[in-house]
Design a protein around this motif. Structure first.
Motif, PDB file in Angstrom:
ATOM      1  N   MET A 170       0.826  -1.196   0.000  1.00 41.52           N
ATOM      2  CA  MET A 170       0.000   0.000   0.000  1.00 41.52           C
ATOM      3  C   MET A 170       0.863   1.251   0.000  1.00 41.52           C
ATOM      4  N   ALA A 171       2.159   1.078   0.236  1.00 44.57           N
ATOM      5  CA  ALA A 171       3.063   2.228   0.105  1.00 44.57           C
ATOM      6  C   ALA A 171       2.940   2.809  -1.300  1.00 44.57           C
ATOM      7  N   CYS A 172       2.506   1.964  -2.270  1.00 42.59           N
ATOM      8  CA  CYS A 172       2.401   2.413  -3.671  1.00 42.59           C
ATOM      9  C   CYS A 172       1.445   3.600  -3.810  1.00 42.59           C
ATOM     10  N   PHE A 173       0.304   3.558  -3.108  1.00 44.84           N
ATOM     11  CA  PHE A 173      -0.682   4.641  -3.180  1.00 44.84           C
ATOM     12  C   PHE A 173      -0.033   5.965  -2.781  1.00 44.84           C
ATOM     13  N   PHE A 174       0.706   5.945  -1.679  1.00 45.51           N
ATOM     14  CA  PHE A 174       1.331   7.170  -1.167  1.00 45.51           C
ATOM     15  C   PHE A 174       2.512   7.588  -2.034  1.00 45.51           C
ATOM     16  N   ARG A 175       3.300   6.606  -2.501  1.00 46.34           N
ATOM     17  CA  ARG A 175       4.420   6.944  -3.390  1.00 46.34           C
ATOM     18  C   ARG A 175       3.902   7.600  -4.669  1.00 46.34           C
ATOM     19  N   ARG A 176       2.846   7.032  -5.238  1.00 46.30           N
ATOM     20  CA  ARG A 176       2.289   7.565  -6.483  1.00 46.30           C
ATOM     21  C   ARG A 176       1.820   9.014  -6.313  1.00 46.30           C
ATOM     22  N   SER A 177       1.154   9.258  -5.193  1.00 49.43           N
ATOM     23  CA  SER A 177       0.610  10.590  -4.942  1.00 49.43           C
ATOM     24  C   SER A 177       1.732  11.641  -4.862  1.00 49.43           C
ATOM     25  N   ILE A 178       2.801  11.297  -4.125  1.00 47.28           N
ATOM     26  CA  ILE A 178       3.934  12.231  -3.991  1.00 47.28           C
ATOM     27  C   ILE A 178       4.709  12.316  -5.307  1.00 47.28           C
ATOM     28  N   ALA A 179       4.856  11.168  -5.976  1.00 46.32           N
ATOM     29  CA  ALA A 179       5.578  11.132  -7.258  1.00 46.32           C
ATOM     30  C   ALA A 179       4.891  12.017  -8.296  1.00 46.32           C
ATOM     31  N   ALA A 180       3.564  12.081  -8.251  1.00 49.12           N
ATOM     32  CA  ALA A 180       2.817  12.919  -9.200  1.00 49.12           C
ATOM     33  C   ALA A 180       3.211  14.390  -9.032  1.00 49.12           C
ATOM     34  N   GLN A 181       3.345  14.809  -7.777  1.00 51.32           N
ATOM     35  CA  GLN A 181       3.758  16.204  -7.526  1.00 51.32           C
ATOM     36  C   GLN A 181       5.197  16.439  -7.983  1.00 51.32           C
ATOM     37  N   LEU A 182       6.095  15.516  -7.650  1.00 46.64           N
ATOM     38  CA  LEU A 182       7.507  15.668  -8.026  1.00 46.64           C
ATOM     39  C   LEU A 182       7.671  15.654  -9.543  1.00 46.64           C
ATOM     40  N   SER A 183       6.828  14.863 -10.210  1.00 42.44           N
ATOM     41  CA  SER A 183       6.857  14.802 -11.674  1.00 42.44           C
ATOM     42  C   SER A 183       6.518  16.174 -12.276  1.00 42.44           C
ATOM     43  N   ARG A 184       5.479  16.790 -11.711  1.00 47.31           N
ATOM     44  CA  ARG A 184       5.053  18.120 -12.194  1.00 47.31           C
ATOM     45  C   ARG A 184       6.153  19.161 -11.963  1.00 47.31           C
ATOM     46  N   ILE A 185       6.820  19.094 -10.814  1.00 43.09           N
ATOM     47  CA  ILE A 185       7.838  20.090 -10.458  1.00 43.09           C
ATOM     48  C   ILE A 185       9.105  19.911 -11.292  1.00 43.09           C
ATOM     49  N   CYS A 186       9.554  18.641 -11.434  1.00 46.54           N
ATOM     50  CA  CYS A 186      10.853  18.379 -12.067  1.00 46.54           C
ATOM     51  C   CYS A 186      10.752  18.075 -13.562  1.00 46.54           C
ATOM     52  N   GLY A 187       9.521  17.807 -14.037  1.00 50.81           N
ATOM     53  CA  GLY A 187       9.352  17.545 -15.465  1.00 50.81           C
ATOM     54  C   GLY A 187       9.823  16.170 -15.903  1.00 50.81           C
ATOM     55  N   ALA A 188       9.826  15.217 -14.980  1.00 51.21           N
ATOM     56  CA  ALA A 188      10.194  13.834 -15.326  1.00 51.21           C
ATOM     57  C   ALA A 188       8.993  12.930 -15.077  1.00 51.21           C
ATOM     58  N   GLN A 189       9.054  11.723 -15.611  1.00 49.20           N
ATOM     59  CA  GLN A 189       7.956  10.763 -15.445  1.00 49.20           C
ATOM     60  C   GLN A 189       7.786  10.369 -13.967  1.00 49.20           C
ATOM     61  N   GLU A 190       6.529  10.082 -13.583  1.00 53.22           N
ATOM     62  CA  GLU A 190       6.241   9.652 -12.206  1.00 53.22           C
ATOM     63  C   GLU A 190       7.068   8.424 -11.829  1.00 53.22           C
ATOM     64  N   ASP A 191       7.223   7.498 -12.788  1.00 53.74           N
ATOM     65  CA  ASP A 191       7.914   6.239 -12.500  1.00 53.74           C
ATOM     66  C   ASP A 191       9.351   6.439 -12.024  1.00 53.74           C
ATOM     67  N   VAL A 192       9.937   7.584 -12.364  1.00 59.85           N
ATOM     68  CA  VAL A 192      11.306   7.891 -11.923  1.00 59.85           C
ATOM     69  C   VAL A 192      11.350   8.043 -10.403  1.00 59.85           C
ATOM     70  N   PHE A 193      10.313   8.644  -9.819  1.00 59.75           N
ATOM     71  CA  PHE A 193      10.321   8.999  -8.396  1.00 59.75           C
ATOM     72  C   PHE A 193       9.830   7.875  -7.484  1.00 59.75           C
ATOM     73  N   VAL A 194       8.948   7.020  -8.012  1.00 61.76           N
ATOM     74  CA  VAL A 194       8.332   5.986  -7.161  1.00 61.76           C
ATOM     75  C   VAL A 194       9.371   5.153  -6.399  1.00 61.76           C
ATOM     76  N   PRO A 195      10.416   4.585  -7.065  1.00 61.57           N
ATOM     77  CA  PRO A 195      11.370   3.752  -6.311  1.00 61.57           C
ATOM     78  C   PRO A 195      12.309   4.542  -5.398  1.00 61.57           C
ATOM     79  N   LEU A 196      12.323   5.870  -5.561  1.00 62.85           N
ATOM     80  CA  LEU A 196      13.235   6.693  -4.750  1.00 62.85           C
ATOM     81  C   LEU A 196      12.613   7.142  -3.432  1.00 62.85           C
ATOM     82  N   LEU A 197      11.308   6.883  -3.266  1.00 65.03           N
ATOM     83  CA  LEU A 197      10.610   7.278  -2.039  1.00 65.03           C
ATOM     84  C   LEU A 197      10.571   6.093  -1.079  1.00 65.03           C
ATOM     85  N   SER A 198      11.113   6.290   0.117  1.00 62.95           N
ATOM     86  CA  SER A 198      11.156   5.199   1.097  1.00 62.95           C
ATOM     87  C   SER A 198      10.431   5.599   2.373  1.00 62.95           C
ATOM     88  N   ALA A 199       9.905   4.595   3.078  1.00 64.40           N
ATOM     89  CA  ALA A 199       9.184   4.861   4.326  1.00 64.40           C
ATOM     90  C   ALA A 199      10.162   5.312   5.407  1.00 64.40           C
TER      91      ALA A 199
END
Length: 578
Positions: free
Chosen positions: A1-30
C-alpha cells in the motif's frame, strides 16, 4: 500500500521536475518508525535525483533540497513537507494511512508487499536454486544446515515475488571418496549392519578404510580401482553404489521434513559423469583443453593466455573431477529447465571453485553464465549438546526440541497443547533459523544455546510467541473480519508506529531480493514483533467500546498476517499456540 502514497507524492515531483512519475516511485522510502518520534510518511534523498539525472548537480545541495521542498504542496495525502539534510520528509495523513493500508492487507493478506510497484523491475522468470547438497553415505552434518535453510529462504523469497522456482539438491554422490568407501565395504562391510543402522555403519567403514589408506598403498590402489570400475559402470560396483545412495536419500528426507524443506529435483554428480566426457570432448574441439607436463587436462583462465590462472578439469588417468561434473550439470540444467538465473548456496571455502566454474562457462561461449550466482556463507562455531560436541544435524534438532520442551513445561503452557513435541520442534527450528539469519551470511558466528532459545529479544522464540499471542487474542475476541472499521481509533503512537513499519515491508523484500540476504527480513519481523507486543499490552481490546475493539482487532489481525507471511519466507512454520 506504500504504492498509493508513493504515487501521490511522485505525481507532484513529476510536475515540479518535469520527469515521469515512474522515476520517483522507487526513490521514495518509508521513514523508519522511531521510539522518540513517530512520523507517518515517506522520505526522498535529493542526491538520488541528481545521480539519475532528474536534477542538475548543485554545489549547495541543502539549498537545492529546500527549494524543491517548498514547491511540494500540502494536500489530502501530504500534510507536511520538511527539508532535512539532503532529504525531504513527506508527512502523510495518518487517517488515510490506517484506512488504505489495513483495507488492502485485510482484502489481500497473501499478496501484501509482494505485488508492490517497486518490485516490478526485479528479474522475473525461472530461478533454479541449488542448496543443501550433502554427501551420500554420510550422516547429515550440522555444517549442511546453513546451506539448507539459506537456500530454502532464497527459493521461498523468489517464489513469493512471482518467480517460477526449481529447488535442486545436488548430492555429492561421485568421486574418489566412493572408491574408498566401495573398496572398504567389500572388505569390511556387512549387509546385516547396513540394515540395522545404515549410515552409522557406512561412516564406520569409511573412517576405518580412510585411516588404513594413509599408510597402506594397496588400500589406495583398491580405492582407485573401485572408482575406475564405477566410472566404467561395472555392474557390481554400481549396484553397491546405488544401495548407498538410496539408503542415504531416504534418511535425509526425514531430516528435511523436520526442517520443513522440500526439493523439486534430486540430482548428483553421478548424473553428469557421462556428460562430463562430452564436456571434455567439446573443450578439445574448441581448442580450450591444454595438457600439462603431469598429464592433467586444464583450461586456461588467464587474461594473457599464459596459464598463470587455470582450472584442472581431468586427471592424468582420464577420470573426471568435481568441477568437470559441475560444468556438465550447469549445461544440462540450462537445456532441461531453461532457467533465467541459477543460484548456488555453499560455504565460502568454495568461492574460488564457483568463480572458475562461471569463467569456464563463459570461455565456452555460454553468456548465460552471467546469470549464475554463488551465495557464500560462513561457518558456525560451538554447536554442542548435553552429550558433548554436536556434529550431526539430527542431534542439533533433537537438542533444540528437548530444550524448548523443557522451557515450555517450566512455563506451564505445553499442557494446553494437543502435541507439545511438534510445537517444541517448530519453535526450536525457528530459533535455529533466526540465530543463523541475524547477520551477514558471509560471517562466521558463534552458536550459543542460551541466546538461541531466549523468550525475549530478537529471537525465533520471541517471534513465535508474538504470533501465538496475537492468534490467541483473535481467537478470543474475534478476528477483526468485519468489512468496516474506523481508522480514527488508530491514531495513537503505538498504532501509528506499527502502520508506519508495515509501510516498509515491500522495501525490505526488495533489499532481501537484491542482496539475497535474510537479515533484512529478520530485522523487520523482530521490530514488528516488539511493536506489536507493546501495542498488545497498551491497546486493550477486551472492555473497549465495539468500535475501538474492532479497529484494534483489525490492526492486530493484519500485523499477525504480515508476521506469518514473513516467517514463511524465512522457512519458519508459524505456531498458533505455545
Amino acid at each position: 500500500m506504500a504504492c498509493f502514497f508513493r504515487r501521490s507524492i511522485a505525481a507532484q515531483l513529476s510536475r515540479i521536475c518535469g520527469a515521469q512519475e515512474d522515476v520517483f516511485v522507487p526513490l521514495l522510502s518509508a521513514i523508519p518508525a522511531s521510539k522518540k518520534q513517530v512520523i507517518p510518511g515517506l522520505r526522498l534523498t535529493v542526491n538520488s535525483l541528481v545521480k539519475n539525472g532528474t536534477l542538475s548537480p548543485d554545489p549547495d545541495l541543502q539549498t537545492q533540497t529546500e527549494r524543491l521542498a517548498k514547491q511540494v504542496k500540502e494536500d489530502g495525502v501530504v500534510e507536511e513537507v520538511v527539508a532535512g539534510r539532503g532529504v525531504i520528509n513527506f508527512r502523510i495523513n495518518s487517517l488515510l494511512l490506517a484506512e488504505k493500508l489495513l483495507e488492502q492487507l485485510h482484502a489481500e493478506p497473501q499478496s501484501f508487499g509482494v505485488k508492490s510497484e517497486i518490485l516490478q523491475n526485479l528479474q522475473k522468470g525461472r530461478t533454479l536454486v541449488e542448496y543443501s547438497s550433502p554427501n551420500i553415505a554420510k550422516k547429515f552434518h550440522a555444517g549442511h544446515l546453513r546451506s539448507t535453510i539459506i537456500g530454502n529462504f532464497i527459493a521461498n523469497l523468489k517464489e513469493a515475488l512471482g518467480n517460477d522456482v526449481i529447488r535442486v539438491n545436488y548430492l555429492g554422490d561421485w568421486g574418489m571418496q566412493f572408491g574408498l568407501l566401495g573398496a572398504g565395504f567389500l572388505r569390511l562391510g556387512s549387509q546385516e549392519k547396513l540394515r540395522e543402522n545404515a549410515l552409522q555403519h557406512l561412516f564406520e567403514v569409511y573412517v576405518q578404510v580412510n585411516r588404513e589408506a594413509q599408510h597402506d598403498d594397496s588400500v589406495r590402489l583398491a580405492a582407485a580401482e573401485f572408482f575406475r570400475q564405477l566410472e566404467q559402470h561395472d555392474e557390481q560396483a554400481l549396484s553397491l553404489w546405488k544401495q548407498f545412495r538410496e539408503i542415504t536419500v531416504e534418511e535425509y528426507q526425514k531430516i528435511y521434513e523436520r526442517l520443513g524443506v522440500s526439493f523439486d529435483h534430486y540430482s548428483g554428480e553421478s548424473f553428469h559423469q557421462r556428460q562430463s566426457l562430452e564436456v571434455l570432448k567439446d573443450l578439445r574441439s574448441q581448442g580450450l583443453l591444454k595438457t600439462t607436463e603431469k598429464g592433467t587436462g586444464v583450461i586456461d583462465l588467464s587474461t594473457e593466455g599464459d596459464l598463470s590462472s587455470y582450472a584442472t578439469v581431468v586427471r592424468s588417468d582420464g577420470t573426471s573431477l568435481y568441477i568437470t561434473r559441475d560444468v556438465a550439470a550447469a549445461l544440462d540444467r540450462k537445456e532441461r529447465f531453461s532457467f533465467d538465473e541459477m543460484i548456488y548456496v555453499t560455504d565460502k571455502s568454495q568461492s574460488v571453485h564457483f568463480q572458475q566454474l562461471f569463467q569456464i562457462l563463459r570461455v565456452m561461449g555460454h553468456h548465460w553464465a552471467e546469470k549464475c550466482v554463488h551465495v557464500p556463507f560462513g561457518l558456525v562455531v560451538g554447536m554442542s549438546s548435553r552429550l558433548g560436541e554436536v556434529v550431526l544435524l539430527e542431534d542439533v534438532l533433537n537438542e533444540a526440541r528437548y530444550r524448548m520442551l523443557q522451557n515450555m513445561q517450566e512455563a506451564k503452557t505445553s499442557k494446553e497443547l494437543s502435541d507439545p513435541e511438534v510445537v517444541a520442534e517448530q519453535i526450536g527450528v525457528s530459533a535455529l533459523i533466526i540465530q543463523d539469519f541475524k547477520g551477514p551470511l558471509i560471517s562466521d558466528y558463534k552458536f550459543d544455546w542460551q541466546k538461541v532459545l531466549q523468550a525475549q529479544g530478537d529471537t525465533g522464540v520471541f517471534l513465535q510467541y508474538t504470533h501465538a499471542r496475537l492468534c490467541s487474542l483473535l481467537r478470543m475476541q474475534g478476528s477483526g473480519s468485519r468489512a468496516h472499521f474506523n481508522p480514527a481509533h488508530l491514531q495513537d503512537n503505538r498504532s501509528i508506529s506499527i502502520l508506519q513499519h508495515l509501510l516498509r515491508y515491500d522495501e525490505v523484500l526488495l533489499q532481501s531480493a537484491l542482496e539475497l540476504q535474510p537479515r533484512h527480513l529478520v530485522n523487520f519481523l523482530t521490530t514488528l514483533s516488539h511493536l506489536a507486543s507493546s501495542a498488545h499490552r497498551e491497546l486493550q481490546v477486551k472492555g473497549s467500546s465495539a468500535e475501538v475493539a474492532q479497529a484494534r482487532l483489525r490492526l492486530f489481525s493484519c500485523t499477525c498476517s504480515v508476521l506469518a507471511n514473513g516467517m514463511k519466507i524465512l522457512g519458519i512454520t508459524p505456531v498458533e499456540k505455545m
